[in-house]
Design a protein around this motif. Structure first.
Motif, PDB file in Angstrom:
ATOM      1  N   ALA A  96      -3.050  -0.152  -1.632  1.00 23.98           N
ATOM      2  CA  ALA A  96      -4.095   0.782  -2.054  1.00 23.98           C
ATOM      3  C   ALA A  96      -5.286  -0.818  -2.136  1.00 23.98           C
ATOM      4  O   ALA A  96      -6.289  -0.369  -1.667  1.00 23.98           O
ATOM      5  CB  ALA A  96      -4.368   1.239  -2.654  1.00 23.98           C
ATOM      6  N   GLN A  97      -4.567  -1.881  -2.531  1.00 29.31           N
ATOM      7  CA  GLN A  97      -5.489  -2.628  -3.517  1.00 29.31           C
ATOM      8  C   GLN A  97      -5.766  -3.902  -1.591  1.00 29.31           C
ATOM      9  O   GLN A  97      -7.116  -3.497  -2.135  1.00 29.31           O
ATOM     10  CB  GLN A  97      -5.108  -3.616  -4.112  1.00 29.31           C
ATOM     11  N   ALA A  98      -5.149  -3.453  -1.046  1.00 28.24           N
ATOM     12  CA  ALA A  98      -5.242  -4.272   0.458  1.00 28.24           C
ATOM     13  C   ALA A  98      -6.706  -3.751   1.053  1.00 28.24           C
ATOM     14  O   ALA A  98      -7.424  -4.585   1.995  1.00 28.24           O
ATOM     15  CB  ALA A  98      -4.632  -4.922   0.758  1.00 28.24           C
ATOM     16  N   LYS A  99      -6.401  -2.115   1.345  1.00 31.04           N
ATOM     17  CA  LYS A  99      -6.819  -1.425   1.984  1.00 31.04           C
ATOM     18  C   LYS A  99      -8.752  -1.173   1.220  1.00 31.04           C
ATOM     19  O   LYS A  99      -9.695  -1.495   1.797  1.00 31.04           O
ATOM     20  CB  LYS A  99      -6.781   0.099   1.652  1.00 31.04           C
ATOM     21  N   SER A 100      -8.513  -1.356  -0.229  1.00 27.50           N
ATOM     22  CA  SER A 100      -9.447  -2.128  -0.835  1.00 27.50           C
ATOM     23  C   SER A 100     -10.526  -3.104  -0.411  1.00 27.50           C
ATOM     24  O   SER A 100     -11.724  -2.949  -0.526  1.00 27.50           O
ATOM     25  CB  SER A 100      -9.619  -1.456  -2.585  1.00 27.50           C
TER      26      SER A 100
END
Length: 220
Positions: A96-100
């Protein structure tokens, strides 16, 4: 005989119980390993939470060292299950952090592109305004030059008009003088004709006799 049969039966039951416990232990280990293998082979989440996955495998290995009847088995089984769950949660969080972060980069890219387009549009508008101002200045300079040329032409026409009037006035004076001279000449000619006419019609007058002076004797 009966005693031997009882001992054999008890031994068989013990072996069966041990096999059942070993099978249960293998099922727990296989279940946890399968869950962790599924996480590590996931094309999206498998690359995340590497440290958590390693600690989960270590906990699963510790579970395999104890039999279900051992007191520490349930303890290490609980730890292994929590570490597997933690590895999954951390992998999902990191994804999720990478996508954000990717969305933030895309957003920044959009803002940068928008700023670039705004700057390009502003540059084009400034260039268009500069060209319009240059055209206005050139038109003003042309009109100013045209006004100067008109003023010069007007001054030249005025000067030529003044000169023409002066020439016309001089010519008028010359014409008047010639006219007066012609009139005088005609008057003189008429007077001469009148004199000649008068001399031809009247008798010639006798010139007066001048008396002679008497000479005195003894005089000079």
């Amino acid at each position: 005989m009966k005693r031997s049969t009882i001992l054999l039966s008890a031994l068989a039951l013990a072996v069966s119980a041990g096999n059942a416990l070993a099978a249960t232990d293998d099922l727990d280990v296989r279940r946890l390993n399968s869950s962790l293998d599924q996480l590590s082979s996931d094309p999206v989440l498998g690359g995340y939470a590497q440290g958590e996955q390693a600690r989960a495998r270590e906990a699963i290995s510790q579970v395999g060292q104890y039999k279900p009847k051992d007191k520490l088995h349930a303890h290490y089984l609980y730890i292994a299950e929590r570490r597997v769950d933690t590895a999954k949660a951390v992998a999902q969080f990191q994804d999720a952090q990478a996508k954000s972060a990717q969305l933030d980069r895309e957003h920044d890219g959009i803002l940068l592109e928008s700023s670039r387009l705004d700057a390009e549009m502003a540059r084009r508008q400034l260039e268009q305004q500069r060209m319009q101002n240059q055209m206005i200045q050139e038109e003003a300079a042309r009109l100013q030059q045209q006004g100067v040329e008109y003023s010069q032409a007007l001054e030249q026409a005025k000067a030529e008009g003044d000169k023409a009037r002066q020439v016309a006035a001089a010519q008028a004076k010359v014409a008047n003088a010639a006219k007066k001279q012609a009139a005088l000449a005609e008057a003189a000619a008429r007077a001469m004709r009148d004199i000649n006419s008068s001399d031809g019609g009247a008798p010639a007058s006798t010139p007066a006799t001048t008396p002679k002076k008497s000479k005195k004797s003894g005089g000079n």
